[in-house]
Design a protein around this motif. Sequence first.
Motif, short mmCIF file in Angstrom:
data_model
loop_
_atom_site.label_atom_id
_atom_site.label_comp_id
_atom_site.label_asym_id
_atom_site.label_seq_id
_atom_site.Cartn_x
_atom_site.Cartn_y
_atom_site.Cartn_z
N GLU A 63 -17.56 15.87 -8.94
CA GLU A 63 -16.94 15.10 -10.01
C GLU A 63 -15.42 14.13 -9.68
OE1 GLU A 63 -19.60 13.41 -11.53
OE2 GLU A 63 -20.69 15.02 -12.38
N ALA A 64 -14.86 14.29 -8.55
CA ALA A 64 -13.85 14.81 -8.41
C ALA A 64 -14.29 13.75 -6.95
CB ALA A 64 -13.08 15.42 -8.28
N ALA A 65 -12.89 13.22 -6.54
CA ALA A 65 -12.74 12.90 -5.62
C ALA A 65 -11.19 13.06 -4.59
CB ALA A 65 -12.44 11.07 -5.44
N PRO A 66 -11.05 13.69 -3.45
CA PRO A 66 -10.00 14.31 -3.35
C PRO A 66 -9.28 12.86 -2.40
CG PRO A 66 -11.68 14.53 -1.11
CD PRO A 66 -12.36 13.60 -3.05
N LEU A 67 -7.86 13.16 -3.06
CA LEU A 67 -6.71 12.21 -2.40
C LEU A 67 -5.79 12.63 -1.74
CD1 LEU A 67 -5.33 11.51 -6.34
CD2 LEU A 67 -7.17 10.48 -5.04
N LYS A 68 -6.46 11.83 0.58
CA LYS A 68 -5.77 12.54 0.99
C LYS A 68 -5.08 11.94 1.65
CE LYS A 68 -10.43 15.72 2.06
NZ LYS A 68 -10.71 16.02 3.95
N LYS A 69 -4.90 10.72 1.25
CA LYS A 69 -3.86 9.73 1.72
C LYS A 69 -3.28 8.72 0.43
CE LYS A 69 -5.95 9.25 6.76
NZ LYS A 69 -5.51 8.35 7.45
N LEU A 70 -2.53 8.77 -0.10
CA LEU A 70 -1.44 7.82 -0.60
C LEU A 70 -0.72 6.21 0.32
CD1 LEU A 70 0.41 10.36 -2.76
CD2 LEU A 70 -2.11 9.31 -3.20
N ARG A 71 -0.96 5.65 -0.57
CA ARG A 71 -0.63 3.78 0.04
C ARG A 71 -0.08 3.52 -0.55
NH1 ARG A 71 -5.31 1.47 1.72
NH2 ARG A 71 -5.39 2.01 4.10
N ILE A 72 1.51 3.39 -0.04
CA ILE A 72 2.37 1.78 -1.26
C ILE A 72 2.48 0.64 -0.03
CG2 ILE A 72 4.47 2.52 -2.16
CD1 ILE A 72 4.60 4.75 -2.22
N VAL A 73 1.93 -0.29 -0.86
CA VAL A 73 2.26 -1.47 -0.52
C VAL A 73 3.20 -2.21 -1.19
CG1 VAL A 73 1.25 -3.41 0.24
CG2 VAL A 73 -0.05 -1.41 0.72
N ASP A 74 4.30 -2.86 -1.20
CA ASP A 74 5.02 -3.85 -1.33
C ASP A 74 4.57 -5.68 -1.17
OD1 ASP A 74 6.83 -5.50 -2.19
OD2 ASP A 74 8.98 -4.78 -1.34
N ASP A 75 3.75 -5.75 -3.02
CA ASP A 75 2.84 -6.67 -2.95
C ASP A 75 3.81 -7.98 -3.90
OD1 ASP A 75 0.41 -8.74 -1.94
OD2 ASP A 75 -0.49 -7.99 -4.24
N THR A 76 5.46 -7.64 -3.66
CA THR A 76 5.93 -8.69 -4.43
C THR A 76 6.12 -9.85 -3.23
OG1 THR A 76 8.02 -7.77 -3.68
CG2 THR A 76 7.64 -7.17 -5.29
N GLN A 77 6.77 -11.01 -3.76
CA GLN A 77 7.18 -12.11 -2.91
C GLN A 77 8.24 -12.42 -2.32
OE1 GLN A 77 4.67 -13.53 -1.88
NE2 GLN A 77 3.49 -11.74 -2.31
N ARG A 78 9.94 -11.37 -3.04
CA ARG A 78 11.16 -11.49 -3.01
C ARG A 78 10.88 -11.27 -1.19
NH1 ARG A 78 10.39 -6.31 -7.39
NH2 ARG A 78 10.50 -7.94 -9.46
N LEU A 79 12.66 -11.27 -1.47
CA LEU A 79 13.52 -11.65 -0.20
C LEU A 79 13.12 -10.65 0.12
CD1 LEU A 79 14.83 -13.57 1.96
CD2 LEU A 79 16.78 -13.06 0.94
N ILE A 80 13.94 -9.36 -0.08
CA ILE A 80 13.82 -7.67 0.63
C ILE A 80 12.30 -7.34 -0.12
CG2 ILE A 80 15.05 -5.65 0.23
CD1 ILE A 80 17.53 -7.43 -0.16
N ARG A 81 11.55 -6.56 0.94
CA ARG A 81 10.32 -5.87 0.68
C ARG A 81 10.60 -4.98 1.62
NH1 ARG A 81 6.04 -10.29 1.61
NH2 ARG A 81 4.54 -8.44 1.26
N ALA A 82 9.88 -3.92 0.71
CA ALA A 82 10.21 -2.42 1.40
C ALA A 82 8.96 -2.29 2.69
CB ALA A 82 9.85 -1.53 0.10
N PRO A 83 8.57 -1.47 3.45
CA PRO A 83 7.74 -1.31 4.19
C PRO A 83 6.55 -0.37 2.87
CG PRO A 83 9.07 -0.15 4.90
CD PRO A 83 10.14 -0.68 3.63
N GLU A 84 5.53 -0.76 3.84
CA GLU A 84 4.18 -0.35 3.76
C GLU A 84 3.85 1.29 3.82
OE1 GLU A 84 -0.65 -0.19 4.55
OE2 GLU A 84 0.60 -2.55 4.57
N ILE A 85 3.99 2.19 3.36
CA ILE A 85 3.76 3.49 3.91
C ILE A 85 2.70 4.06 3.20
CG2 ILE A 85 5.07 5.66 3.33
CD1 ILE A 85 7.68 4.14 2.69
N VAL A 86 2.19 4.91 4.26
CA VAL A 86 1.15 5.47 4.67
C VAL A 86 1.89 7.42 4.25
CG1 VAL A 86 -1.50 6.41 4.50
CG2 VAL A 86 -0.34 4.29 5.03
N PHE A 87 0.87 7.64 3.25
CA PHE A 87 1.70 9.24 3.26
C PHE A 87 0.80 9.82 3.06
CE2 PHE A 87 4.67 7.94 0.35
CZ PHE A 87 6.37 8.56 1.00
N ALA A 88 -0.01 10.83 4.25
CA ALA A 88 -0.93 12.21 4.38
C ALA A 88 -1.25 13.21 4.19
CB ALA A 88 -1.34 11.86 5.99
#
Length: 399
Positions: free
Chosen positions: A68-93
């Motif tokens: 009943e469980a799904a493995p979490l093999k990757k974690l993606r972080i996306v800065d979806d703000t509209q701010r002047l300074i934004r973080a890069p998209e990161i994918v952890f594996a």
Amino acid sequence: MQSTLTAEVAVIGAGPAGLVSAIALAAAGVETLLIAPPAVADHRTTALLAGSVTALDTLGLWQNCAREAAPLKKLRIVDDTQRLIRAPEIVFAAAEIDCEAFGYNIENRHLVAALQARAAALDMNSVATPALAIESDASAVTIRHANGVARVRLAIGADGAHSMCRTAAGISTRRRAYPQAALTLNLAHARTHDQTSTEFHTEEGPFTLVPLPGRRSSLVCVAAPAHCADLAAMDDAALSAEIERRAHSLLGTMSVESGRSIFPLAVEKADALARSRIVLVGEAAHVVPPIGAQGLNLGIRDAATVAEIVADAHRHGHDLGGPEVIGRYDNERRADIVTRTLAVDLLNRSLLAEFMPAHGARGLSLYLVDRIGPLRRALMREGIAPAVSQPKLMRGEMV
């Protein structure tokens, strides 16, 4: 009042943290009484990190959860703000640190059912009614419930954020409310999630899609309370379309399932984790926002730790609710709880901050994590197996 003991330990509360505590103690030969009403249907999900999965496997119940469980093999972080300074998209594996997965996402109803089945197999004594009153004295804890009275050496309070056990022990809390709420639900989608959890960081908080088996995911949408209420009031078609829009059609067409929940966000910590023959686990001890999969995983570490300490005291003939035993639990859990709640609090407040240097600091931090391999891998390992707290169950050893 009864003078004889009903059991050595009582666990009050039958959520995952309480059930893990009770199962581990009963499996170690400690006479345990579980006091809790039947579980309420819960469509929310929990991302169990690798250490928690190891603990459940060690207790002999993960095989009933795995399908009943799904493995979490990757974690993606996306800065979806509209701010002047934004973080890069990161994918952890997970493969970067030689792990099959960071953890597994499972619906709470399936997790609790597997825990209940394991508890039943151990022939554990239980009272399927809530505790009505709890009092402790120099030698024992007395718990009054609808079916009578129980008297034990130690009470484990796993009774949630409004804990009666915590009140009975005279333990206060420190709480900070956020100007946010969380909308949680499950949904189906047209595209595969590729076993990747995606967290969009917005000005109001994270919008996170976490894989479930098949083409399904769970959603945790953190936003201003009024915005969460507006979303929850939409019909299924409108809400599905709005979630797809916010997710930038990453998973294609979406279809929400029944079972929406909204709850206010806060961080809360008990000033002590043990007092007067009562110890606290799970949300009785700490409440954290649903960010970074920390809440229940902290609770399972609480449960694994208290079971290990109490089982050790039992083998050596010590008083299971004595000052040395409960003091050891408080000492061993405090650092982990403080550091994890602080990390979640800082991350959440960095998203809410309007102070531009804070945005820059957050963006720079994520950039460095993305670019510096040893730092990146160290953070991933610490995230799934914290060095400060690795009780036996999470190392694959029985208590």
